[in-house]
Scaffold this motif. Structure first.
Motif, mmCIF file in Angstrom:
data_model
loop_
_atom_site.group_PDB
_atom_site.id
_atom_site.type_symbol
_atom_site.label_atom_id
_atom_site.label_comp_id
_atom_site.label_asym_id
_atom_site.label_seq_id
_atom_site.Cartn_x
_atom_site.Cartn_y
_atom_site.Cartn_z
ATOM 1 N N SER A 1 0.478 -1.202 0.109
ATOM 2 C CA SER A 1 -0.182 -0.022 -0.192
ATOM 3 C C SER A 1 0.657 1.083 -0.305
ATOM 4 O O SER A 1 0.737 2.129 -0.361
ATOM 5 C CB SER A 1 -1.018 0.370 1.405
ATOM 6 O OG SER A 1 -0.250 0.128 2.301
ATOM 7 N N GLY A 2 2.332 1.116 0.642
ATOM 8 C CA GLY A 2 3.028 2.348 0.356
ATOM 9 C C GLY A 2 2.934 2.843 1.291
ATOM 10 O O GLY A 2 3.422 4.348 1.800
ATOM 11 N N ARG A 3 1.929 2.494 2.513
ATOM 12 C CA ARG A 3 2.046 3.396 3.931
ATOM 13 C C ARG A 3 2.509 2.634 5.001
ATOM 14 O O ARG A 3 2.697 1.511 5.160
ATOM 15 C CB ARG A 3 -0.141 3.417 3.637
ATOM 16 C CG ARG A 3 -0.909 4.091 2.747
ATOM 17 C CD ARG A 3 -1.666 4.693 3.379
ATOM 18 N NE ARG A 3 -2.798 3.260 3.965
ATOM 19 C CZ ARG A 3 -3.783 2.169 2.614
ATOM 20 N NH1 ARG A 3 -3.558 3.210 1.600
ATOM 21 N NH2 ARG A 3 -4.113 1.697 2.968
ATOM 22 N N ALA A 4 3.033 4.328 5.552
ATOM 23 C CA ALA A 4 3.461 3.940 7.329
ATOM 24 C C ALA A 4 2.590 4.205 7.644
ATOM 25 O O ALA A 4 2.325 5.272 7.901
ATOM 26 C CB ALA A 4 5.084 3.836 6.765
ATOM 27 N N ILE A 5 2.810 3.630 9.554
ATOM 28 C CA ILE A 5 2.204 4.116 10.443
ATOM 29 C C ILE A 5 2.436 3.837 11.623
ATOM 30 O O ILE A 5 3.465 3.179 11.623
ATOM 31 C CB ILE A 5 0.488 4.005 10.668
ATOM 32 C CG1 ILE A 5 0.039 4.595 11.405
ATOM 33 C CG2 ILE A 5 0.567 2.099 11.155
ATOM 34 C CD1 ILE A 5 -1.897 4.127 10.937
ATOM 35 N N GLY A 6 2.338 4.889 12.408
ATOM 36 C CA GLY A 6 3.340 5.104 13.894
ATOM 37 C C GLY A 6 2.074 4.812 15.182
ATOM 38 O O GLY A 6 1.091 5.575 15.076
ATOM 39 N N LEU A 7 1.795 3.762 16.092
ATOM 40 C CA LEU A 7 1.019 3.957 16.780
ATOM 41 C C LEU A 7 1.250 4.111 18.268
ATOM 42 O O LEU A 7 2.450 3.805 19.002
ATOM 43 C CB LEU A 7 0.756 2.486 17.468
ATOM 44 C CG LEU A 7 -0.070 1.748 15.745
ATOM 45 C CD1 LEU A 7 -0.907 0.823 16.137
ATOM 46 C CD2 LEU A 7 -1.287 2.859 15.151
ATOM 47 N N ASP A 8 0.791 4.983 19.092
ATOM 48 C CA ASP A 8 1.039 5.657 20.227
ATOM 49 C C ASP A 8 -0.367 4.905 21.671
ATOM 50 O O ASP A 8 -1.557 5.310 21.696
ATOM 51 C CB ASP A 8 0.605 7.068 20.310
ATOM 52 C CG ASP A 8 0.908 7.803 22.009
ATOM 53 O OD1 ASP A 8 1.740 6.935 22.796
ATOM 54 O OD2 ASP A 8 1.159 8.552 22.378
ATOM 55 N N VAL A 9 -0.133 4.239 22.729
ATOM 56 C CA VAL A 9 -1.192 3.231 23.039
ATOM 57 C C VAL A 9 -1.280 3.716 24.035
ATOM 58 O O VAL A 9 -0.532 4.437 24.770
ATOM 59 C CB VAL A 9 -0.464 1.727 23.011
ATOM 60 C CG1 VAL A 9 -1.099 1.024 24.033
ATOM 61 C CG2 VAL A 9 -0.332 1.590 21.876
ATOM 62 N N GLY A 10 -2.384 3.828 24.079
ATOM 63 C CA GLY A 10 -2.561 5.183 25.742
ATOM 64 C C GLY A 10 -3.773 4.465 26.618
ATOM 65 O O GLY A 10 -4.088 3.123 26.272
#
Length: 282
Positions: free
Chosen positions: A179-188
Motif C-alpha cells: 500500500s506504500g503507507r507507514a503508520i506510528g501508534l501511540d498506545v494510551g
C-alpha cells in the motif's frame, strides 16, 4: 505453530477423569519446582528423570501418559529458565521466582496417549486416566493437516466447559499488495491508540461496562456457604462472566491489529510498560 481449539463433549465421568489428569499434572510440576529448590544445579534432564521416579512412587502419576508427565516437567523448567533470563538481563523489580501452582487448568499430551478418528471429529485418549472418547465441535477442519503435523494436544478446563487444543506445526502466509503507507501508534489508557495521522480508536472498556454484573455475581458467591452446591453454582456464573470479558478483549484486539497490519506496510510503536504507567499518579 498454529493452535486450533474445539469444544469437547463427553460424559460427567470423563470430565472427572480430565480433572484428575489436570491435578496430576499440577502435582508433577510442583514436585519438579520443589526438587529444583532443594538441589542446586538441577537441569532440565534432572526434571525429566524425576518424572520416571514419581511414576514408580505414586500410582496415580503412572496412570498419566509418559509424554504428558514430561510436558509437565517442561512447564516447570520453562518457569525456571525464564527466572534465570530475567536475572541475567537485570530486570528491575520482581524476577518471577518459580512458585507452586494452586489452580492448574490444563494437561498437555505430545505425540502419544491419544488417537484421532478418521472423520477428525472424535479423539480418544488411551492412557489409564479413563478419559476415553470425546466428541469435538468447532468451526475449523482438521482434514487440512496430516496427523504427523500435530505435535501437541491440550485439554483445557474453562468456566463454560472443556476444550481440546491442537498445536499444529504449519506456516501461514498471506499475500497482501503493498500500500506504500507507514503508520506510528501511540498506545494510551484513555484511548486505545492514537496513530501518526491523528486518528484515535476509543477504548471499548469491556470490564467497566460489565462491572455491575460482576459485583452482583461476586456478592452471590460471598453470600453462599463455603463448600455448598449453591456456592459452586455461583462461582460458575462468576467465572463465565469473567470469561466473556476476556474473550471480548481478545476479539477486539485481534480484529483491530489485523486491520492495522493489512492497511499499512510498516507499523511502528513504542515499547511501553503499561503496568508502570498505571502505577504513575501523573
Amino acid at each position: 505453530m498454529i493452535v486450533l481449539e474445539f469444544k469437547a463433549y463427553g460424559k460427567p465421568q470423563q470430565f472427572s477423569a480430565i480433572d484428575e489428569a489436570v491435578r496430576t499434572v499440577q502435582f508433577i510440576r510442583n514436585k519438579a519446582i520443589r526438587y529444583w529448590m532443594d538441589n542446586r544445579g538441577t537441569g532440565q534432564n534432572d526434571l525429566q528423570k524425576l518424572c520416571a521416579q514419581l511414576a514408580q512412587e505414586f500410582p496415580f502419576a503412572a496412570e498419566l501418559n509418559s509424554m504428558a508427565r514430561q510436558a509437565s516437567a517442561e512447564r516447570a523448567w520453562s518457569t525456571i529458565s525464564r527466572f534465570y533470563e530475567n536475572c541475567k538481563k537485570g530486570i528491575p523489580g520482581k524476577k518471577g521466582f518459580p512458585s507452586f501452582k494452586k489452580n492448574n487448568r490444563s494437561v498437555e499430551y505430545k505425540t502419544s496417549g491419544w488417537k484421532l478418528d478418521e472423520n477428525r471429529k472424535v479423539i480418544t485418549f488411551t492412557d489409564k486416566k479413563g478419559i476415553g472418547r470425546l466428541k469435538l465441535k468447532g468451526t475449523r477442519d482438521l482434514h487440512f493437516y496430516p496427523i504427523e503435523q500435530i505435535k501437541r494436544i491440550r485439554l483445557v478446563k474453562r468456566a463454560d466447559g472443556y476444550y481440546v487444543q491442537f498445536c499444529i506445526r504449519a506456516e501461514r502466509t498471506e499475500f497482501v499488495e503493498p500500500s506504500g503507507r507507514a503508520i506510528g501508534l501511540d498506545v494510551g489508557l484513555k484511548e486505545f491508540y492514537t496513530d501518526s495521522n491523528g486518528e484515535t480508536v476509543g477504548n471499548p472498556r469491556h470490564l467497566r461496562k460489565s462491572e455491575s454484573r460482576l459485583k452482583q455475581s461476586q456478592r452471590n458467591v460471598s453470600r453462599r456457604k463455603k463448600g455448598g452446591q449453591n456456592r459452586a453454582k455461583a462461582r460458575v456464573v462468576l467465572g463465565k462472566r469473567h470469561l466473556k470479558i476476556s474473550r471480548q478483549r481478545q476479539d477486539f484486539a485481534v480484529k483491530l491489529a489485523r486491520c492495522v497490519i493489512q492497511s499499512n506496510d510498516l507499523v511502528a510503536y513504542e515499547d511501553l510498560r503499561i503496568r508502570n504507567m498505571v502505577r504513575n499518579h501523573s
